[in-house]
Design a protein around this motif. Structure first.
Motif, short mmCIF file in Angstrom:
data_model
loop_
_atom_site.label_atom_id
_atom_site.label_comp_id
_atom_site.label_asym_id
_atom_site.label_seq_id
_atom_site.Cartn_x
_atom_site.Cartn_y
_atom_site.Cartn_z
N GLU A 41 -3.66 50.61 60.93
CA GLU A 41 -2.88 51.74 61.42
C GLU A 41 -3.61 53.07 61.21
OE1 GLU A 41 0.73 51.34 59.24
OE2 GLU A 41 1.69 50.02 60.72
N TYR A 42 -4.21 53.21 60.03
CA TYR A 42 -4.95 54.44 59.74
C TYR A 42 -6.12 54.60 60.71
CZ TYR A 42 -8.24 57.66 57.64
OH TYR A 42 -9.12 58.70 57.46
N ALA A 43 -6.91 53.55 60.86
CA ALA A 43 -8.07 53.66 61.74
C ALA A 43 -7.65 53.99 63.17
CB ALA A 43 -8.86 52.35 61.72
N HIS A 44 -6.60 53.34 63.64
CA HIS A 44 -6.13 53.60 65.00
C HIS A 44 -5.63 55.04 65.12
CE1 HIS A 44 -3.31 53.25 68.49
NE2 HIS A 44 -4.32 52.55 68.97
N SER A 45 -4.95 55.54 64.10
CA SER A 45 -4.45 56.93 64.15
C SER A 45 -5.59 57.94 64.19
CB SER A 45 -3.56 57.21 62.93
OG SER A 45 -4.33 57.33 61.74
N MET A 46 -6.76 57.54 63.69
CA MET A 46 -7.92 58.42 63.70
C MET A 46 -8.77 58.25 64.95
SD MET A 46 -7.37 60.07 60.97
CE MET A 46 -8.86 61.01 60.77
N GLY A 47 -8.35 57.38 65.86
CA GLY A 47 -9.04 57.24 67.13
C GLY A 47 -9.92 56.02 67.29
N VAL A 48 -9.96 55.15 66.28
CA VAL A 48 -10.76 53.93 66.38
C VAL A 48 -10.08 52.97 67.34
CG1 VAL A 48 -11.75 51.98 65.12
CG2 VAL A 48 -11.65 54.25 64.05
N ARG A 49 -10.85 52.42 68.27
CA ARG A 49 -10.26 51.56 69.30
C ARG A 49 -10.96 50.21 69.42
NH1 ARG A 49 -7.04 54.72 68.43
NH2 ARG A 49 -5.89 56.12 69.83
N THR A 50 -11.85 49.89 68.50
CA THR A 50 -12.54 48.59 68.54
C THR A 50 -12.41 47.93 67.17
OG1 THR A 50 -14.13 49.42 70.17
CG2 THR A 50 -14.71 47.41 68.99
N PHE A 51 -11.96 46.67 67.17
CA PHE A 51 -11.75 45.93 65.93
C PHE A 51 -12.33 44.52 66.09
CE2 PHE A 51 -8.54 49.18 66.15
CZ PHE A 51 -8.38 49.62 64.84
N THR A 52 -12.67 43.91 64.97
CA THR A 52 -13.15 42.53 64.97
C THR A 52 -12.17 41.67 64.17
OG1 THR A 52 -15.46 43.23 65.10
CG2 THR A 52 -15.05 40.99 64.32
N THR A 53 -11.95 40.45 64.64
CA THR A 53 -11.01 39.54 63.99
C THR A 53 -11.62 38.15 63.93
OG1 THR A 53 -8.69 38.82 63.97
CG2 THR A 53 -9.83 38.81 66.10
N ASP A 54 -11.01 37.29 63.11
CA ASP A 54 -11.37 35.87 63.12
C ASP A 54 -10.19 34.99 62.74
OD1 ASP A 54 -11.16 36.29 60.40
OD2 ASP A 54 -13.27 35.85 59.94
N SER A 55 -8.97 35.58 62.77
CA SER A 55 -7.78 34.81 62.42
C SER A 55 -6.58 35.32 63.20
CB SER A 55 -7.49 34.90 60.92
OG SER A 55 -7.13 36.22 60.56
N LEU A 56 -5.60 34.45 63.39
CA LEU A 56 -4.41 34.83 64.17
C LEU A 56 -3.61 35.91 63.46
CD1 LEU A 56 -2.55 34.42 66.57
CD2 LEU A 56 -1.44 32.55 65.30
N GLN A 57 -3.45 35.81 62.16
CA GLN A 57 -2.66 36.80 61.43
C GLN A 57 -3.27 38.19 61.56
OE1 GLN A 57 -2.30 36.87 56.89
NE2 GLN A 57 -0.32 36.02 57.53
N ASP A 58 -4.58 38.29 61.43
CA ASP A 58 -5.24 39.58 61.58
C ASP A 58 -5.11 40.08 63.02
OD1 ASP A 58 -7.12 41.73 60.55
OD2 ASP A 58 -8.36 40.90 62.15
N LEU A 59 -5.25 39.19 63.98
CA LEU A 59 -5.12 39.57 65.38
C LEU A 59 -3.74 40.14 65.67
CD1 LEU A 59 -6.40 39.53 68.25
CD2 LEU A 59 -5.35 37.27 68.54
#
Length: 399
Positions: free
Chosen positions: A105-123
């Motif tokens: 949430e913090y990263a998105h609020s600061m404008g970050v729009r790219t994330f990496t995942t490897d699990s359903l819960q994180d996704l």
């Protein structure tokens, strides 16, 4: 052992002129510039995301932001650091697959729009906390022979990656691509081939199901210079390009060659640093081993964490003494029996070395200060000084 590169010569002049307290790490920013430019020139079409964890000195981050680099970040602290040093939010990629929803949430609020995942819960957390973002899925590679492997902590199977990226689209996220990492300090330019082959398979399966991925993140792993011989950069560039052409070339226009993303860290900052340490004392423990114990004011907990297992073997120079060399065991200053730097690998240092003499640990710009503890046994974290001959050589420190 000596090293006469321009960066080390500039650092030595700084140390002689300013005599900062020992131990300390000194970073030559001109070397950082040169390494970034070398990568950018070798991969002009690729996105270069500096792995901040390698060395988070604000001067390093600021220089790379001004040079046009993006950043691989792994925490809210690294997000805040990069933005404070002038990085554009859209140039940040949150590459850590292990993160709290609040951190997303913090990263998105600061404008970050790219994330990496490897699990359903994180996704699912990304979908809820960073709606509409682009997602990479990290796949797991077998041991690639890197000197510091990841040991299975990150990544999922290719089959799981297909399901997760399909699910990402269903959750309103954009399926960006596949990512992987061949391990840090990778000495085999061909080590990326298995990951590229797996990524091509995932990309093809998703394309057949109607989801087109436009990027491939091949992580970091490009080496710094230690005691082992390393292939030149051109060998890595050629091997990776050939692998991408071979595995992605036959796919056709709908799923052709992807946009390439790299996450260099060690390659950019490792050779830019010199760690100065002092000898605390020298002890002769008798004839059984025949080696002196040389105790330094830096060890496993305040700068040399990568000496664990003796995988990373730094080159060491003695600027104060040049007597005949003899074998030594190197150890740190703490009251911890594990604080031994090199025992299995035999180093030879001047036999007249004594308390107060300096040693220079070369090419120590990566994973030294950033791995340093907050104060184990009362020893402070390793201070960092950044020098830039284009501006001045004054003492500019960041701790």
């Amino acid at each position: 052992m000596t090293d006469e590169t321009g960066g080390h010569a500039r650092i030595r002049r700084f140390l002689d002129e300013h005599a900062p307290a020992s131990p300390c790490l000194v970073i030559d920013l001109e070397t950082v510039r040169d390494r970034y430019r070398a990568l950018a020139g070798s991969w002009p079409e690729a996105d270069l995301l500096y792995a901040v964890k390698a060395n988070p000195a604000p001067e390093v981050v600021g220089l790379l932001a001004r040079s046009g680099a993006g950043f691989d970040v792994a925490s809210p602290g690294e997000v805040a650091l990069c933005l404070a040093e002038g990085a554009r939010p859209e140039s940040l990629s949150y590459g850590n697959t292990i993160k709290k929803r609040a951190d997303i949430e913090y990263a998105h609020s600061m404008g970050v729009r790219t994330f990496t995942t490897d699990s359903l819960q994180d996704l699912e957390n990304i979908a809820a906390a960073a709606p509409g973002s682009s997602v990479f899925c990290r796949i797991l590679l077998e041991d690639t022979g890197a000197l510091t492997p990841f040991r299975g902590k990150f990544g999922c199977s290719p089959e799981t990656a297909v399901r997760l990226l399909q699910r990402a689209a269903e959750l309103g996220l954009r399926a960006g691509g596949v990512s992987f990492h061949v391990g840090s300090q990778q000495l085999d330019p061909r080590a990326w081939d298995a990951g590229i082959a797996e990524a091509a398979t995932v990309t093809a399966k998703l394309a057949a199901a109607g989801t087109v991925l436009d990027a491939l993140n091949i992580g970091g792993g490009l080496p710094g210079r230690y005691t082992q011989r390393t292939p030149p950069l051109r060998d890595y560039v050629a091997a990776i390009a050939e692998s991408i052409d071979r595995h992605f070339g036959p796919m056709g226009a709908d799923a052709g060659t992807p946009r390439l993303v790299l996450e260099p860290g060690r390659f950019i900052v490792g050779d830019a640093g010199l760690l100065q340490t002092e000898v605390v004392l020298v002890a002769d423990r008798g004839p059984a081993d025949g080696r002196r114990w040389v105790y330094l004011d830096v060890g496993r907990y305040n700068g040399l964490a990568e000496a664990e297992g003796e995988a990373i073997t730094y080159r060491i120079a003695s600027p104060d003494k040049d007597g005949p060399p003899g074998p030594v065991i190197l150890a740190g200053p703490t009251c911890d029996g594990d604080d031994i730097i090199y025992q299995r690998n035999v180093y030879h240092l001047p036999t007249d070395l004594g308390p107060g003499d300096r040693l220079h640990i070369l090419n120590a710009g990566a994973y030294t200060a950033s791995y340093s503890s907050v104060g184990f046994n009362g020893f402070p974290p390793l201070p960092t000084h950044c020098i830039d001959h284009r501006t001045d050589t004054g003492l500019r420190g960041s701790v």
